[in-house]
Scaffold this motif. Structure first.
Motif, short mmCIF file in Angstrom:
data_model
loop_
_atom_site.label_atom_id
_atom_site.label_comp_id
_atom_site.label_asym_id
_atom_site.label_seq_id
_atom_site.Cartn_x
_atom_site.Cartn_y
_atom_site.Cartn_z
N LEU A 40 -3.75 6.36 10.76
CA LEU A 40 -3.06 6.82 9.54
C LEU A 40 -4.04 7.02 8.39
O LEU A 40 -3.91 7.97 7.61
N LYS A 41 -5.02 6.14 8.29
CA LYS A 41 -6.00 6.27 7.20
C LYS A 41 -6.85 7.52 7.41
O LYS A 41 -7.24 8.20 6.45
N ALA A 42 -7.12 7.85 8.69
CA ALA A 42 -7.88 9.08 8.99
C ALA A 42 -7.11 10.32 8.53
O ALA A 42 -7.70 11.37 8.30
N GLN A 43 -5.80 10.19 8.38
CA GLN A 43 -4.96 11.30 7.88
C GLN A 43 -4.77 11.21 6.37
O GLN A 43 -3.92 11.89 5.80
N GLY A 44 -5.52 10.31 5.73
CA GLY A 44 -5.48 10.22 4.27
C GLY A 44 -4.26 9.53 3.70
O GLY A 44 -3.94 9.71 2.51
N GLN A 45 -3.59 8.72 4.51
CA GLN A 45 -2.36 8.08 4.04
C GLN A 45 -2.63 6.84 3.20
O GLN A 45 -3.51 6.03 3.51
N HIS A 46 -1.84 6.67 2.14
CA HIS A 46 -1.80 5.42 1.38
C HIS A 46 -1.00 4.43 2.21
O HIS A 46 0.11 4.73 2.66
N LEU A 47 -1.54 3.21 2.41
CA LEU A 47 -0.91 2.25 3.32
C LEU A 47 -0.48 0.99 2.57
O LEU A 47 -1.31 0.30 1.97
N THR A 48 0.82 0.72 2.62
CA THR A 48 1.37 -0.54 2.11
C THR A 48 1.77 -1.38 3.30
O THR A 48 2.43 -0.91 4.22
N LEU A 49 1.35 -2.65 3.27
CA LEU A 49 1.57 -3.55 4.41
C LEU A 49 2.26 -4.82 3.91
O LEU A 49 1.83 -5.41 2.91
N TYR A 50 3.33 -5.21 4.59
CA TYR A 50 4.03 -6.46 4.27
C TYR A 50 3.65 -7.53 5.29
O TYR A 50 3.49 -7.23 6.48
N SER A 51 3.56 -8.78 4.83
CA SER A 51 3.37 -9.89 5.76
C SER A 51 4.10 -11.12 5.23
O SER A 51 4.09 -11.39 4.03
N GLY A 52 4.68 -11.87 6.16
CA GLY A 52 5.27 -13.17 5.80
C GLY A 52 4.21 -14.23 5.60
O GLY A 52 4.49 -15.31 5.07
N PHE A 53 2.98 -13.95 6.03
CA PHE A 53 1.85 -14.85 5.77
C PHE A 53 1.29 -14.55 4.38
O PHE A 53 1.25 -13.39 3.96
N THR A 54 0.80 -15.57 3.70
CA THR A 54 0.05 -15.31 2.47
C THR A 54 -1.35 -14.83 2.86
O THR A 54 -1.79 -15.01 4.01
N LEU A 55 -2.04 -14.22 1.90
CA LEU A 55 -3.41 -13.76 2.17
C LEU A 55 -4.27 -14.94 2.61
O LEU A 55 -5.11 -14.81 3.52
N GLU A 56 -4.06 -16.11 2.01
CA GLU A 56 -4.85 -17.28 2.38
C GLU A 56 -4.58 -17.68 3.83
O GLU A 56 -5.49 -18.06 4.57
N GLU A 57 -3.32 -17.61 4.23
CA GLU A 57 -2.98 -17.94 5.63
C GLU A 57 -3.58 -16.91 6.58
O GLU A 57 -4.04 -17.26 7.67
N LEU A 58 -3.58 -15.65 6.17
CA LEU A 58 -4.18 -14.62 7.03
C LEU A 58 -5.67 -14.88 7.23
O LEU A 58 -6.20 -14.71 8.32
N GLN A 59 -6.34 -15.30 6.15
CA GLN A 59 -7.77 -15.59 6.26
C GLN A 59 -8.04 -16.71 7.25
O GLN A 59 -9.07 -16.74 7.92
N GLN A 60 -7.10 -17.65 7.32
CA GLN A 60 -7.31 -18.82 8.20
C GLN A 60 -7.00 -18.52 9.66
O GLN A 60 -7.35 -19.30 10.54
#
Ligand code: SF4
Length: 226
Positions: A151-171
Protein backbone atom coordinates in the motif's frame (compact mmCIF):
# COMPACT_ATOMS: atom_id res chain seq x y z
CA UNK A 1 -18.33 22.27 26.40
CA UNK A 2 -17.16 19.14 24.54
CA UNK A 3 -15.69 19.59 21.09
CA UNK A 4 -17.82 18.26 18.24
CA UNK A 5 -16.76 17.46 14.70
CA UNK A 6 -19.21 17.61 11.77
CA UNK A 7 -18.08 15.76 8.66
CA UNK A 8 -19.94 15.91 5.34
CA UNK A 9 -18.91 13.30 2.78
CA UNK A 10 -18.96 15.31 -0.44
CA UNK A 11 -19.44 12.16 -2.52
CA UNK A 12 -22.41 10.63 -0.69
CA UNK A 13 -23.78 13.66 1.21
CA UNK A 14 -23.75 11.66 4.46
CA UNK A 15 -23.29 13.83 7.57
CA UNK A 16 -21.29 12.31 10.45
CA UNK A 17 -21.21 14.01 13.86
CA UNK A 18 -18.56 13.13 16.43
CA UNK A 19 -18.55 14.18 20.08
CA UNK A 20 -22.22 15.06 20.54
CA UNK A 21 -24.21 13.12 23.17
CA UNK A 22 -26.72 10.89 21.43
CA UNK A 23 -29.60 12.54 23.32
CA UNK A 24 -28.65 15.97 21.92
CA UNK A 25 -28.34 14.60 18.42
CA UNK A 26 -31.67 12.81 18.72
CA UNK A 27 -33.38 16.09 19.67
CA UNK A 28 -31.76 17.82 16.72
CA UNK A 29 -32.58 15.09 14.23
CA UNK A 30 -36.21 15.18 15.33
CA UNK A 31 -36.31 18.86 14.35
CA UNK A 32 -34.33 19.25 11.17
CA UNK A 33 -32.39 16.15 10.21
CA UNK A 34 -33.46 12.64 9.22
CA UNK A 35 -33.14 9.90 11.87
CA UNK A 36 -29.52 9.11 12.76
CA UNK A 37 -27.63 5.84 13.03
CA UNK A 38 -24.88 5.27 15.63
CA UNK A 39 -21.46 4.43 14.16
CA UNK A 40 -18.16 3.56 15.74
CA UNK A 41 -14.74 2.85 14.39
CA UNK A 42 -14.58 -0.78 13.22
CA UNK A 43 -18.39 -0.91 12.89
CA UNK A 44 -19.27 0.49 9.44
CA UNK A 45 -22.57 1.64 8.01
CA UNK A 46 -24.37 -0.67 5.61
CA UNK A 47 -23.73 1.99 2.93
CA UNK A 48 -19.97 1.53 3.23
CA UNK A 49 -19.65 -0.84 0.26
CA UNK A 50 -18.83 -3.79 2.51
CA UNK A 51 -17.32 -6.46 0.29
CA UNK A 52 -18.34 -10.11 0.14
CA UNK A 53 -15.09 -12.00 0.71
CA UNK A 54 -14.37 -15.31 -1.03
CA UNK A 55 -13.22 -18.47 0.76
CA UNK A 56 -9.98 -19.35 -1.02
CA UNK A 57 -7.73 -22.44 -0.89
CA UNK A 58 -4.56 -22.25 1.21
CA UNK A 59 -1.90 -20.05 -0.38
CA UNK A 60 1.85 -19.85 -0.02
CA UNK A 61 1.74 -16.10 -0.72
CA UNK A 62 1.87 -13.56 2.10
CA UNK A 63 -1.62 -13.52 3.54
CA UNK A 64 -3.85 -12.30 6.37
CA UNK A 65 -7.03 -13.45 8.04
CA UNK A 66 -9.56 -10.73 7.22
CA UNK A 67 -12.96 -10.11 8.77
CA UNK A 68 -14.18 -7.29 6.52
CA UNK A 69 -13.17 -4.77 3.84
CA UNK A 70 -15.20 -1.61 3.27
CA UNK A 71 -15.00 1.89 1.82
CA UNK A 72 -16.15 5.48 2.47
CA UNK A 73 -15.26 5.62 6.17
CA UNK A 74 -14.88 9.12 7.66
CA UNK A 75 -14.44 8.07 11.32
CA UNK A 76 -11.30 5.92 11.17
CA UNK A 77 -8.50 8.36 10.36
CA UNK A 78 -8.24 11.58 8.35
CA UNK A 79 -10.52 12.13 5.38
CA UNK A 80 -12.34 9.45 3.46
CA UNK A 81 -10.85 6.00 3.79
CA UNK A 82 -10.95 2.40 2.68
CA UNK A 83 -10.69 -0.01 5.59
CA UNK A 84 -9.53 -3.58 6.20
CA UNK A 85 -10.54 -5.22 9.45
CA UNK A 86 -8.37 -8.14 10.58
CA UNK A 87 -9.67 -11.20 12.32
CA UNK A 88 -8.24 -12.26 15.67
CA UNK A 89 -7.88 -10.45 18.99
CA UNK A 90 -7.03 -11.71 22.48
CA UNK A 91 -7.58 -8.46 24.41
CA UNK A 92 -11.28 -9.03 25.13
CA UNK A 93 -11.89 -5.40 26.12
CA UNK A 94 -15.16 -5.11 28.03
CA UNK A 95 -17.75 -3.51 25.76
CA UNK A 96 -15.79 -4.14 22.54
CA UNK A 97 -18.01 -3.19 19.59
CA UNK A 98 -16.70 -5.99 17.38
CA UNK A 99 -16.55 -9.30 19.31
CA UNK A 100 -17.17 -11.05 16.01
CA UNK A 101 -13.54 -10.23 15.09
CA UNK A 102 -11.99 -11.96 18.13
CA UNK A 103 -11.78 -15.51 16.76
CA UNK A 104 -8.15 -16.19 15.80
CA UNK A 105 -9.21 -18.53 13.01
CA UNK A 106 -12.16 -16.40 12.00
CA UNK A 107 -12.68 -14.40 8.84
CA UNK A 108 -11.15 -15.60 5.58
CA UNK A 109 -7.51 -15.87 4.58
CA UNK A 110 -6.66 -13.64 1.61
CA UNK A 111 -3.35 -12.89 -0.05
CA UNK A 112 -1.98 -9.45 0.70
CA UNK A 113 -1.99 -8.67 -3.05
CA UNK A 114 -5.72 -9.46 -3.16
CA UNK A 115 -6.42 -7.33 -0.08
CA UNK A 116 -4.47 -4.40 -1.53
CA UNK A 117 -6.38 -4.65 -4.83
CA UNK A 118 -9.72 -4.67 -3.01
CA UNK A 119 -8.73 -1.68 -0.87
CA UNK A 120 -7.58 0.30 -3.90
CA UNK A 121 -10.65 -0.56 -6.00
CA UNK A 122 -12.38 2.24 -7.86
CA UNK A 123 -15.56 1.92 -5.79
CA UNK A 124 -13.64 3.36 -2.81
CA UNK A 125 -12.62 6.53 -4.68
CA UNK A 126 -12.09 9.34 -3.91
CA UNK A 127 -9.88 8.12 -1.10
CA UNK A 128 -7.55 9.91 1.33
CA UNK A 129 -5.90 6.75 2.63
CA UNK A 130 -6.24 3.25 4.03
CA UNK A 131 -7.06 2.25 7.60
CA UNK A 132 -6.09 -1.11 9.09
CA UNK A 133 -7.86 -2.19 12.27
CA UNK A 134 -9.17 -5.28 13.97
CA UNK A 135 -9.37 -7.49 15.73
CA UNK A 136 -5.69 -6.95 16.40
CA UNK A 137 -3.54 -6.30 13.30
CA UNK A 138 -0.25 -6.89 15.16
CA UNK A 139 -1.13 -10.54 15.80
CA UNK A 140 -0.40 -11.11 12.09
CA UNK A 141 2.84 -9.14 11.73
CA UNK A 142 4.29 -10.89 8.67
CA UNK A 143 1.22 -10.38 6.50
CA UNK A 144 0.63 -6.91 7.97
CA UNK A 145 4.10 -5.75 6.95
CA UNK A 146 3.66 -7.23 3.45
CA UNK A 147 0.29 -5.49 3.01
CA UNK A 148 1.53 -2.14 4.28
CA UNK A 149 4.59 -2.35 2.00
CA UNK A 150 2.30 -2.86 -1.01
CA UNK A 151 0.00 0.00 0.00
CA UNK A 152 2.83 2.41 0.77
CA UNK A 153 4.34 1.65 -2.65
CA UNK A 154 1.05 2.99 -4.05
CA UNK A 155 1.49 6.21 -2.09
CA UNK A 156 -1.26 5.53 0.43
CA UNK A 157 -1.55 7.31 3.78
CA UNK A 158 -1.79 4.51 6.37
CA UNK A 159 -3.67 4.69 9.67
CA UNK A 160 -3.24 1.66 11.92
CA UNK A 161 -5.20 0.75 15.06
CA UNK A 162 -3.90 -1.51 17.81
CA UNK A 163 -5.25 -2.63 21.17
CA UNK A 164 -1.61 -2.68 22.32
CA UNK A 165 0.02 0.54 23.43
CA UNK A 166 3.16 1.62 21.58
CA UNK A 167 5.16 0.64 24.66
CA UNK A 168 3.63 -2.85 24.64
CA UNK A 169 4.37 -3.18 20.93
CA UNK A 170 8.02 -2.32 21.57
CA UNK A 171 8.21 -5.08 24.17
CA UNK A 172 6.88 -7.74 21.79
CA UNK A 173 9.82 -9.66 20.44
CA UNK A 174 8.93 -9.45 16.78
CA UNK A 175 11.41 -8.09 14.25
CA UNK A 176 8.63 -6.86 11.94
CA UNK A 177 7.14 -4.38 14.40
CA UNK A 178 9.67 -1.54 13.92
CA UNK A 179 9.29 -1.90 10.15
CA UNK A 180 5.50 -1.82 10.42
CA UNK A 181 5.70 1.32 12.54
CA UNK A 182 8.07 2.90 10.01
CA UNK A 183 5.33 2.56 7.37
CA UNK A 184 2.61 3.89 9.69
CA UNK A 185 1.49 7.50 9.26
CA UNK A 186 -0.86 7.41 12.24
CA UNK A 187 -1.03 4.82 15.02
CA UNK A 188 -4.09 4.85 17.27
CA UNK A 189 -2.99 2.74 20.21
CA UNK A 190 -4.34 1.15 23.35
CA UNK A 191 -7.34 -0.96 24.37
CA UNK A 192 -10.94 0.19 24.36
CA UNK A 193 -12.03 1.24 27.87
CA UNK A 194 -15.78 1.37 28.23
CA UNK A 195 -15.72 3.88 31.09
CA UNK A 196 -13.70 6.36 28.99
CA UNK A 197 -15.91 6.68 25.92
CA UNK A 198 -17.34 10.12 26.75
CA UNK A 199 -15.69 12.83 24.62
CA UNK A 200 -13.24 10.30 23.19
CA UNK A 201 -12.50 12.66 20.31
CA UNK A 202 -12.11 12.00 16.62
CA UNK A 203 -11.19 8.48 15.44
CA UNK A 204 -10.94 7.03 18.96
CA UNK A 205 -13.24 4.77 20.95
CA UNK A 206 -12.04 5.88 24.40
CA UNK A 207 -9.94 8.73 25.78
CA UNK A 208 -6.98 6.53 26.81
CA UNK A 209 -6.22 5.83 23.16
CA UNK A 210 -3.56 8.05 21.62
CA UNK A 211 -3.19 9.42 18.09
CA UNK A 212 0.52 9.04 17.31
CA UNK A 213 1.76 10.58 14.07
CA UNK A 214 4.75 8.74 12.57
CA UNK A 215 5.07 6.47 15.61
CA UNK A 216 8.50 5.18 14.59
CA UNK A 217 9.92 8.43 15.96
CA UNK A 218 8.97 7.33 19.48
CA UNK A 219 10.79 4.00 19.37
CA UNK A 220 13.81 3.62 21.57
CA UNK A 221 17.03 3.43 19.47
CA UNK A 222 17.48 -0.30 20.12
CA UNK A 223 14.17 -1.00 18.35
CA UNK A 224 14.66 1.29 15.40
CA UNK A 225 15.29 -0.05 11.97
CA UNK A 226 18.64 0.79 10.40
S1 SF4 B 1 -8.42 -4.53 21.13
FE1 SF4 B 1 -10.07 -3.79 19.78
S2 SF4 B 1 -10.93 -5.63 18.83
FE2 SF4 B 1 -9.68 -6.31 20.55
S3 SF4 B 1 -11.15 -6.53 22.25
FE3 SF4 B 1 -10.23 -4.46 22.40
S4 SF4 B 1 -11.63 -3.12 21.24
FE4 SF4 B 1 -12.12 -5.26 20.67
Amino acid sequence: MPETTWIIDETTGILTVEGLPQSSLAAMTNEWLPPSVAVNCARPLASSSIQALPILPATTEASLRVHRIYHHSVVEGPGRRSVVQMSGCEKKCIGCYVPETHEMNGGVRLSTADIAARLLAEEGAPRDGITILGGEPFLQPTGLLALMTLLKAQGQHLTLYSGFTLEELQQRANAHIPNILALTDILIDGPFVKELTENAGEWRGSTNQRILHHPVQYLSPINRIA
